[in-house]
Design an enzyme around this catalytic site. Structure first.
Site, PDB file in Angstrom:
ATOM      1  N   HIS A  93      36.955  37.268 -27.144  1.00  0.00           N
ATOM      2  CA  HIS A  93      37.758  37.561 -25.957  1.00  0.00           C
ATOM      3  C   HIS A  93      36.946  38.200 -24.834  1.00  0.00           C
ATOM      4  O   HIS A  93      37.464  38.409 -23.740  1.00  0.00           O
ATOM      5  CB  HIS A  93      38.924  38.502 -26.347  1.00  0.00           C
ATOM      6  CG  HIS A  93      39.927  38.704 -25.258  1.00  0.00           C
ATOM      7  ND1 HIS A  93      39.947  39.841 -24.469  1.00  0.00           N
ATOM      8  CD2 HIS A  93      40.941  37.924 -24.819  1.00  0.00           C
ATOM      9  CE1 HIS A  93      40.939  39.749 -23.597  1.00  0.00           C
ATOM     10  NE2 HIS A  93      41.566  38.606 -23.785  1.00  0.00           N
ATOM     11  N   HIS A 100      45.033  41.767 -13.635  1.00  0.00           N
ATOM     12  CA  HIS A 100      44.352  41.573 -14.915  1.00  0.00           C
ATOM     13  C   HIS A 100      43.240  42.598 -15.137  1.00  0.00           C
ATOM     14  O   HIS A 100      42.475  42.494 -16.093  1.00  0.00           O
ATOM     15  CB  HIS A 100      43.790  40.144 -14.936  1.00  0.00           C
ATOM     16  CG  HIS A 100      43.419  39.629 -16.283  1.00  0.00           C
ATOM     17  ND1 HIS A 100      42.142  39.232 -16.604  1.00  0.00           N
ATOM     18  CD2 HIS A 100      44.152  39.432 -17.397  1.00  0.00           C
ATOM     19  CE1 HIS A 100      42.092  38.808 -17.852  1.00  0.00           C
ATOM     20  NE2 HIS A 100      43.293  38.927 -18.352  1.00  0.00           N
ATOM     21  N   LYS A 134      41.204  45.984 -16.095  1.00  0.00           N
ATOM     22  CA  LYS A 134      41.256  47.052 -17.106  1.00  0.00           C
ATOM     23  C   LYS A 134      40.249  48.110 -16.684  1.00  0.00           C
ATOM     24  O   LYS A 134      39.034  47.880 -16.724  1.00  0.00           O
ATOM     25  CB  LYS A 134      40.906  46.538 -18.501  1.00  0.00           C
ATOM     26  CG  LYS A 134      41.880  45.483 -19.048  1.00  0.00           C
ATOM     27  CD  LYS A 134      41.406  44.093 -18.772  1.00  0.00           C
ATOM     28  CE  LYS A 134      42.323  43.059 -19.406  1.00  0.00           C
ATOM     29  NZ  LYS A 134      41.925  41.682 -19.032  1.00  0.00           N
ATOM     30  N   ASP A 160      37.566  61.821 -13.877  1.00  0.00           N
ATOM     31  CA  ASP A 160      37.019  62.811 -12.943  1.00  0.00           C
ATOM     32  C   ASP A 160      36.080  62.226 -11.896  1.00  0.00           C
ATOM     33  O   ASP A 160      35.313  62.969 -11.270  1.00  0.00           O
ATOM     34  CB  ASP A 160      36.271  63.918 -13.705  1.00  0.00           C
ATOM     35  CG  ASP A 160      37.205  64.770 -14.545  1.00  0.00           C
ATOM     36  OD1 ASP A 160      38.405  64.834 -14.212  1.00  0.00           O
ATOM     37  OD2 ASP A 160      36.738  65.361 -15.540  1.00  0.00           O
ATOM     38  N   LYS A 205      34.342  38.731 -21.710  1.00  0.00           N
ATOM     39  CA  LYS A 205      33.974  37.943 -20.544  1.00  0.00           C
ATOM     40  C   LYS A 205      32.624  38.458 -20.068  1.00  0.00           C
ATOM     41  O   LYS A 205      32.518  39.560 -19.508  1.00  0.00           O
ATOM     42  CB  LYS A 205      35.007  38.091 -19.415  1.00  0.00           C
ATOM     43  CG  LYS A 205      36.471  37.810 -19.865  1.00  0.00           C
ATOM     44  CD  LYS A 205      37.194  39.065 -20.249  1.00  0.00           C
ATOM     45  CE  LYS A 205      38.687  38.926 -20.401  1.00  0.00           C
ATOM     46  NZ  LYS A 205      39.194  37.903 -21.243  1.00  0.00           N
ATOM     47  N   ASP A 255      19.101  34.723 -16.248  1.00  0.00           N
ATOM     48  CA  ASP A 255      17.662  34.952 -16.356  1.00  0.00           C
ATOM     49  C   ASP A 255      17.377  36.175 -17.223  1.00  0.00           C
ATOM     50  O   ASP A 255      18.033  36.381 -18.232  1.00  0.00           O
ATOM     51  CB  ASP A 255      17.031  35.047 -14.966  1.00  0.00           C
ATOM     52  CG  ASP A 255      17.176  33.723 -14.201  1.00  0.00           C
ATOM     53  OD1 ASP A 255      17.290  32.670 -14.856  1.00  0.00           O
ATOM     54  OD2 ASP A 255      17.198  33.751 -12.960  1.00  0.00           O
TER      55      ASP A 255
END
Length: 503
Positions: free
Chosen positions: A421, A245, A247, A252, A423, A428
């Site tokens: 969508h 999952h 991404k 470089d 996450k 704090d």
């Protein structure tokens, strides 16, 4: 046919019976024996599988559920167990062990470089438990930028791809053959044409709709393409439970992008129903980029059997920024439930504020208890989820957690303007996290994920601003809403809750 008829006559069948009747009389007892044999084999298989489930399933609840179903309805449960029952990706573990002799010195040299350059996060800023989970050090000298939503995310990624001179690493869970997917294809192809070494890794389950010609065109253009191939190896042939999952884009060894966005038109606001599609990624420059390369290297080795020749030279961000960043790869090949432990530790560390955004909110009981304890000790705990969802079972299961969290003061907000969508987490005043992991059991235990944990007050302000914008488009939900729904809806919520370990 004559042989069949002669056998029927030997069996003293009535002479007046038709050949069809006598054939049926011959076949019927054999069919019964076949069915009886099938039942015996199914129950033996179910019994053996239930022993494996009791020994290997991570939670007592899961072990009981599998053991009961495998012994009572093995005809259904055995195929399901072969497909979804495993929670440890042993093949990946074995291959990781095979390459450790080559990669361990590389990682040790990298850590030595960081220490010599005084780029390892010092006490008291260090996050020792988090670093232990990551098996990588948190680094100083990084510049981080929060990218919000598709246009900003892919403008930055495409700029990085176009500027790459030596190599590109690209890894996505979903890639579509649509306008954005074709633009991504075009950029990778152009990079390969100018001599850049381009490596593209995709999850074959997430990309099941991606046409073969898309991949073949990339290969013909010089891009090295591999599916993650979670089913490779005899022991993994039937399981589709593990997904990569992550991404990731790395240019470089100097810039990296990590977050929740896949390559598809919905991320550009072109979904027919869930628009706008809200997401976030982080662009990082500095020594944390090498820490992002490590999980890509492991995934590529699993998929291809090849170790990539990458740049491991440590350089600080040219802007002089000094954000502390920890790259935290997690997955089913880890010895522990690393992702779940990461969230547990973050929840326990919170003293004043804990804000969590996730499109899929299906935690396990230990996470629910940790959230309850945080709220009871006075932490401002807020959970941000989408009002609408692209997975009905996940949406239903999520409602079952509202009542136990609401009673101790946890606030659950439902975002109503498009599909949320991203996450993200805010702890704090100065700790934030953006990555690929959802707040559900699949991300906690079954998916390969990557989260960037950032300790920097200025970056935390950017994440806070994103949350406040999203809260403004949200409403506070309550358990009373579910209580007032019709009985079939409440029953569906409870049934979906039973499936939480698979969601």
């Amino acid at each position: 046919m004559r042989k069949l008829l002669s056998r029927f006559r030997k069996d003293n069948k009535p002479r007046g019976t038709s050949p069809l009747d006598r054939c049926a009389a011959y076949v019927r007892p054999r069919r019964k024996r076949f069915v009886a044999l099938l039942v015996i084999v199914a129950h033996i298989s179910g019994g053996l599988a239930s022993v494996h489930a009791v020994l290997e399933t991570r939670t007592p609840q899961g072990a009981v559920a599998w053991a009961v179903s495998l012994n009572t309805i093995p005809y259904v449960a055995v195929p399901l167990y072969l497909t979804f029952g495993r929670s440890k990706f042993n093949g990946y573990v074995k291959k990781r062990q095979d390459k450790i002799e080559e990669t361990d010195p590389l990682v040790r040299d990298l850590v030595d470089q960081l220490r010599a350059a005084q780029l390892v996060v010092p006490e008291p800023l260090a996050m020792p438990l988090m670093e232990s989970l990551a098996k990588l050090p948190a680094t100083m000298g990084n510049a981080v930028a929060l990218l919000r939503n598709g246009e900003a995310i892919f403008a930055s990624i495409f700029e990085g791809i176009d500027a790459a001179e030596h190599y590109l690493l690209a890894q996505f869970y979903i890639v579509r053959d649509d306008a954005l997917g074709r633009e991504f294809h075009k950029r990778l192809t152009a990079a390969a044409a100018r001599g850049v070494k381009v490596h593209f890794l995709y999850d074959e389950i997430g990309c099941y709709q991606l046409p073969r010609r898309y991949l073949e065109d990339l290969r013909r253009s010089g891009v090295v393409v591999h599916a993650f191939n979670s089913t490779q190896g005899r022991a993994n042939r039937f399981q589709i439970n593990f997904r990569n999952h992550r991404k990731i884009v790395v240019a470089d060894g100097r810039h990296a992008w990590v977050g929740g966005a896949n390559v598809g038109d919905e991320y550009m606001g072109r979904h027919p129903r869930l628009t706008p599609w809200l997401d976030a990624m982080v662009k990082v420059t500095g020594p944390a980029v090498q820490m992002v390369q490590v999980p890509f290297l492991e995934d590529w080795f699993w998929a291809s059997g090849q170790l990539l020749d990458l740049d491991w030279t440590v350089q600080t961000a040219p802007s002089g920024d000094s954000s502390a960043v920890l790259s935290l790869p997690t997955g089913p090949a880890d010895r522990y439930d690393t992702c779940a432990l990461f969230f547990m530790n973050a929840i326990q560390r919170a003293e004043r504020r804990l804000w969590i955004a996730s499109p899929y909110f299906v935690p396990d009981q230990q996470i629910v208890s940790a959230l309850q304890l945080a709220a009871m000790r006075g932490v401002d705990v807020r959970i941000l989820v989408p009002e609408d969802c692209d997975h009905m079972l996940v949406r239903l299961a999520g409602w079952s957690f509202v009542a136990p969290l609401e009673m101790v003061g946890v606030q659950i907000f439902r975002h109503g303007n498009g599909f949320l969508h991203h996450k993200a987490m805010l702890v704090d005043e100065d700790v934030s996290a953006v990555g690929t992991a959802n707040f559900d059991n699949r991300s906690f235990r079954l998916n390969f994920e990557l989260t960037l944990l950032v300790r920097d007050a200025a970056f935390a302000k950017e994440v806070e601003a994103m949350f406040l914008d999203d809260f403004a488009d949200s409403r506070l939900s309550s358990a009373q809403e579910l209580a007032e729904r019709a009985f079939p809806v409440r029953l569906a919520v409870r049934i979906a809750r039973l499936l939480a370990p698979l969601l």
